[in-house]
Design an enzyme around this catalytic site. Structure first.
Site, PDB file in Angstrom:
ATOM      1  N   ASP A  71       0.821  -1.210   0.000  1.00  0.00           N
ATOM      2  CA  ASP A  71       0.000   0.000   0.000  1.00  0.00           C
ATOM      3  C   ASP A  71       0.853   1.257   0.000  1.00  0.00           C
ATOM      4  O   ASP A  71       0.402   2.313  -0.458  1.00  0.00           O
ATOM      5  CB  ASP A  71      -0.943   0.016   1.209  1.00  0.00           C
ATOM      6  CG  ASP A  71      -2.203  -0.794   0.974  1.00  0.00           C
ATOM      7  OD1 ASP A  71      -2.570  -0.993  -0.201  1.00  0.00           O
ATOM      8  OD2 ASP A  71      -2.821  -1.252   1.956  1.00  0.00           O
ATOM      9  N   LYS A 187     -27.470  -4.679  -0.476  1.00  0.00           N
ATOM     10  CA  LYS A 187     -27.722  -5.000   0.929  1.00  0.00           C
ATOM     11  C   LYS A 187     -26.837  -4.136   1.829  1.00  0.00           C
ATOM     12  O   LYS A 187     -25.605  -4.149   1.715  1.00  0.00           O
ATOM     13  CB  LYS A 187     -27.465  -6.478   1.193  1.00  0.00           C
ATOM     14  CG  LYS A 187     -28.492  -7.410   0.525  1.00  0.00           C
ATOM     15  CD  LYS A 187     -29.884  -7.160   1.084  1.00  0.00           C
ATOM     16  CE  LYS A 187     -30.899  -8.116   0.490  1.00  0.00           C
ATOM     17  NZ  LYS A 187     -32.268  -7.865   1.017  1.00  0.00           N
ATOM     18  N   LYS A 189     -27.029  -4.335   5.273  1.00  0.00           N
ATOM     19  CA  LYS A 189     -26.875  -4.938   6.597  1.00  0.00           C
ATOM     20  C   LYS A 189     -25.419  -5.228   6.969  1.00  0.00           C
ATOM     21  O   LYS A 189     -25.022  -4.984   8.133  1.00  0.00           O
ATOM     22  CB  LYS A 189     -27.704  -6.227   6.691  1.00  0.00           C
ATOM     23  CG  LYS A 189     -27.832  -6.788   8.101  1.00  0.00           C
ATOM     24  CD  LYS A 189     -28.607  -5.838   9.019  1.00  0.00           C
ATOM     25  CE  LYS A 189     -30.074  -5.807   8.641  1.00  0.00           C
ATOM     26  NZ  LYS A 189     -30.851  -4.955   9.595  1.00  0.00           N
ATOM     27  N   THR A 191     -22.807  -3.558   6.261  1.00  0.00           N
ATOM     28  CA  THR A 191     -22.241  -2.275   6.685  1.00  0.00           C
ATOM     29  C   THR A 191     -22.747  -1.885   8.067  1.00  0.00           C
ATOM     30  O   THR A 191     -21.982  -1.406   8.917  1.00  0.00           O
ATOM     31  CB  THR A 191     -22.583  -1.185   5.657  1.00  0.00           C
ATOM     32  OG1 THR A 191     -21.880  -1.449   4.445  1.00  0.00           O
ATOM     33  CG2 THR A 191     -22.208   0.198   6.168  1.00  0.00           C
ATOM     34  N   CYS A 381      16.595  -7.252 -11.137  1.00  0.00           N
ATOM     35  CA  CYS A 381      17.075  -8.003  -9.972  1.00  0.00           C
ATOM     36  C   CYS A 381      17.433  -9.435 -10.382  1.00  0.00           C
ATOM     37  O   CYS A 381      18.425  -9.640 -11.072  1.00  0.00           O
ATOM     38  CB  CYS A 381      16.046  -7.968  -8.847  1.00  0.00           C
ATOM     39  SG  CYS A 381      16.730  -8.427  -7.234  1.00  0.00           S
ATOM     40  N   GLN A 385      20.337 -11.230 -13.070  1.00  0.00           N
ATOM     41  CA  GLN A 385      21.188 -12.373 -12.796  1.00  0.00           C
ATOM     42  C   GLN A 385      20.963 -13.475 -13.828  1.00  0.00           C
ATOM     43  O   GLN A 385      21.910 -14.126 -14.277  1.00  0.00           O
ATOM     44  CB  GLN A 385      20.927 -12.863 -11.378  1.00  0.00           C
ATOM     45  CG  GLN A 385      21.295 -11.827 -10.319  1.00  0.00           C
ATOM     46  CD  GLN A 385      20.814 -12.183  -8.928  1.00  0.00           C
ATOM     47  OE1 GLN A 385      20.369 -13.306  -8.681  1.00  0.00           O
ATOM     48  NE2 GLN A 385      20.882 -11.228  -7.998  1.00  0.00           N
ATOM     49  N   HIS A 507      15.601  -2.163  -8.367  1.00  0.00           N
ATOM     50  CA  HIS A 507      14.165  -2.216  -8.659  1.00  0.00           C
ATOM     51  C   HIS A 507      13.677  -0.832  -9.084  1.00  0.00           C
ATOM     52  O   HIS A 507      13.129  -0.074  -8.271  1.00  0.00           O
ATOM     53  CB  HIS A 507      13.394  -2.694  -7.427  1.00  0.00           C
ATOM     54  CG  HIS A 507      13.571  -4.139  -7.120  1.00  0.00           C
ATOM     55  ND1 HIS A 507      12.760  -5.123  -7.639  1.00  0.00           N
ATOM     56  CD2 HIS A 507      14.496  -4.775  -6.354  1.00  0.00           C
ATOM     57  CE1 HIS A 507      13.161  -6.296  -7.195  1.00  0.00           C
ATOM     58  NE2 HIS A 507      14.219  -6.124  -6.419  1.00  0.00           N
ATOM     59  N   GLU A 509      11.100  -0.005 -10.638  1.00  0.00           N
ATOM     60  CA  GLU A 509       9.640   0.148 -10.586  1.00  0.00           C
ATOM     61  C   GLU A 509       9.173   0.909  -9.349  1.00  0.00           C
ATOM     62  O   GLU A 509       8.092   1.516  -9.351  1.00  0.00           O
ATOM     63  CB  GLU A 509       8.952  -1.219 -10.643  1.00  0.00           C
ATOM     64  CG  GLU A 509       9.139  -2.116  -9.437  1.00  0.00           C
ATOM     65  CD  GLU A 509      10.370  -3.020  -9.503  1.00  0.00           C
ATOM     66  OE1 GLU A 509      10.396  -4.051  -8.801  1.00  0.00           O
ATOM     67  OE2 GLU A 509      11.297  -2.674 -10.257  1.00  0.00           O
TER      68      GLU A 509
END
Length: 547
Positions: A71, A187, A189, A191, A381, A385, A507, A509
């Site tokens: 996240d 629905k 309920k 929640t 990465c 290799q 990396h 990205e």
């Protein structure tokens, strides 16, 4: 003082709390407010670094070397909030800190308990992000309400409003409104029950964000507001996005979430400015070209395992006004069926990272296919290799060359353990991690696309190209395009004369954003587009993707 927004989730996991939190951060920043982001995860692992990608998804690495939840990748892609190790805490870290304090005698003989000692520790890590230069701290609580693991975190954020003042805290609850096809109804309920659990803990949500696949009508919103004790305007619809997750901030803006937050917390900020984001969405919906990239990996069955890879490819596509179609190819499938069958339709091949020997032969075959066929190749990465191993075997004539991670008895260990790793025994947090500088060879393709001869990229690895074989591999045509500043660690290899054969130990990205695509990804997708254009019947513009 800094204001606080706490984001919780209910009913089911994987509702998108991270995306929602990041979108809230973007909306507040668009009003000129200064935001800090944080994720509190309830699992007992100290960090996700030792967790399986199939269970947890990718491990997102920060500049300071922290191995964090994926996240945090959303946070960096959506906001300019600086992230550090204080941006992600787990139950494991919290308990570890409490136990260390107890062992040092800091509790003066007290019986150490969840309340107040663990909850005080949680509150202390939330407070770390406060400051004179911070208007709002957004803290996402992992898991769902009702999970036994989440209870100390929920209790801590309940207490936080008592300490900081309720006027300085806002609780946002993300929940699910399922649609029952048999009944033909949404629905509410689940929640209601989720909010009921929060209220039992002592937390009354100020805002409900309702994930739904169908529009919420006035009656549903009024019912949710009545039974959950929130104003009807605080019931915010967040409908599923069929096109792109980058639509979420605009959707929340259109439903007035940012205005609601600013009003409730009495924040001072200007009007939101998201014209640049709307333009980005317009370009995403209206690509002028298309390209297919095959990602040959060990964990492709779980999309989140390579989350940042796929996002970076999309960002690179935006840079070229192109739609990137991702072909997810299991490296084990390549071993069984061969690269010709699985990769023949790809305009480019990306070989990402991973650990262990499973699927390595498939990655090597994919590298050889791309090298011999002139298909643009990007290795990351473990992918770098594999590029070195394949070149050593099939070009330099080093039979049975390998990485010592795969074969410790290989006669030609062209990839070996880093010297600094030889005495390491613990697995967690002990790799070469975080932003590390690299010097690029002038005239190399990498230096050209970066437009620089020195860069810093994030790393996460234990193995490295063996310097004992550098001269031999270079003599056969492999170019060392980037190294650590002292020249001891190989960071980038290239194959001159190939349409695009670039492999990196780091990396890239992790530093890609939709408004600022990472340079190597943009270069790779550009090469793939040229490869696509050279195909028969290529050049057809793709149809505009409708919103």
């Amino acid at each position: 003082m800094s204001k606080h927004i706490f984001v919780t989730g209910g009913v089911v996991s994987s509702l998108g709390k991270g995306l929602t939190s990041a979108s809230i951060g973007m909306l507040l920043e668009s009003r000129g407010l200064r935001v800090r982001m944080q994720k509190l995860d309830p699992y007992l692992n100290v960090d996700p670094g030792t967790m399986s990608p199939f269970q947890h998804g990718e491990v997102y690495v920060l500049d300071d070397g922290s191995e964090t939840d994926l996240d945090l990748g959303h946070y960096e892609r959506f906001t300019s909030s600086p992230l550090t190790r204080d941006s992600n805490y787990t139950t494991g870290q919290i308990y570890q800190s409490v136990i260390h304090k107890e062992r040092r005698g800091e509790f003066l003989g007290q019986t150490v308990q969840v309340i107040p000692h663990v909850t005080n520790e949680i509150k202390s890590v939330i407070a770390k992000l406060e400051g004179d230069d911070v208007d709002v701290v957004i803290t996402e609580i992992g898991g769902t309400v009702g999970d036994i693991e989440s209870q100390p975190f929920l209790e801590a954020i309940r207490q936080y409003a008592l300490d900081a003042g309720k006027e300085n805290c806002l609780y946002i609850h993300l929940t699910l409104i399922p649609y029952l096809k048999a009944a033909g109804e949404l629905k509410t309920k689940p929640t209601q029950h989720s909010v009921g659990l929060l209220r039992q803990i002592g937390i009354q949500p100020d805002v409900l964000i309702c994930r739904t696949e169908r529009p919420l009508g006035r009656d549903e919103c009024a019912k949710i507001a009545l039974f959950c004790n929130v104003p009807v305007e605080a019931v915010i619809e967040e409908r599923d996005k069929d096109f792109s997750v980058y639509e979420v901030p605009v959707s929340l803006l259109d439903h007035g979430l940012d205005a609601l937050i600013v009003r409730n917390l009495r924040l001072r900020g200007g009007e939101p400015e998201l014209d640049h984001w709307r333009e980005l969405l317009h370009r995403m919906r209206n690509p002028q070209r298309e390209v297919t990239i095959a990602v040959v990996g060990k964990y492709v069955e779980h999309r989140d395992a390579y989350k940042s890879i796929y996002e970076a490819l999309d960002h690179a596509g935006l840079a070229h006004r192109a739609q990137v179609r991702t072909l997810r190819v299991s490296s084990e499938a390549v071993e069984r069926e061969g690269p010709e069958k699985l990769l023949c339709g790809a305009d480019g091949v990306l070989v990402p990272g991973g650990f262990g020997e499973r699927g390595i032969d498939g990655k090597l075959e994919a590298v050889r296919f791309a090298r011999e066929r002139g298909v643009p190749l990007f290795g990351i990465c473990l992918g770098m290799q594999c590029a070195v191993v394949e070149f050593a075997r099939n070009v330099a004539g080093l039979e049975a060359a390998n990485s010592t991670e795969v074969d410790k008895d290989t006669p030609h260990p062209v990839i070996c353990l880093l010297d600094e790793q030889r005495q390491v025994t613990d697995k967690g947090g002990t790799m070469r991690l975080g932003a590390q500088p690299a010097v690029l060879r002038p005239g190399s393709r990498s230096a050209e696309v970066y437009g620089a001869e020195a860069v810093a990229e994030r790393h996460r690895h234990r193995f490295e190209m063996n310097n004992a074989y550098r001269k031999q591999l270079e003599a056969h045509g492999l170019a060392i395009a980037g190294t650590s500043p002292d020249g001891q660690l190989v960071e980038i290899v290239e194959l001159p004369g190939h349409p695009w054969f670039v492999a990196v130990q780091f990396h890239p990205e992790f530093k890609s954003q939709p408004t600022r695509p990472q340079a190597l990804f943009a270069g790779f997708v550009g090469a793939a587009l040229r490869s696509h254009a050279a195909r028969p019947n290529a050049g057809r513009a793709v149809e505009a993707v409708q919103p």
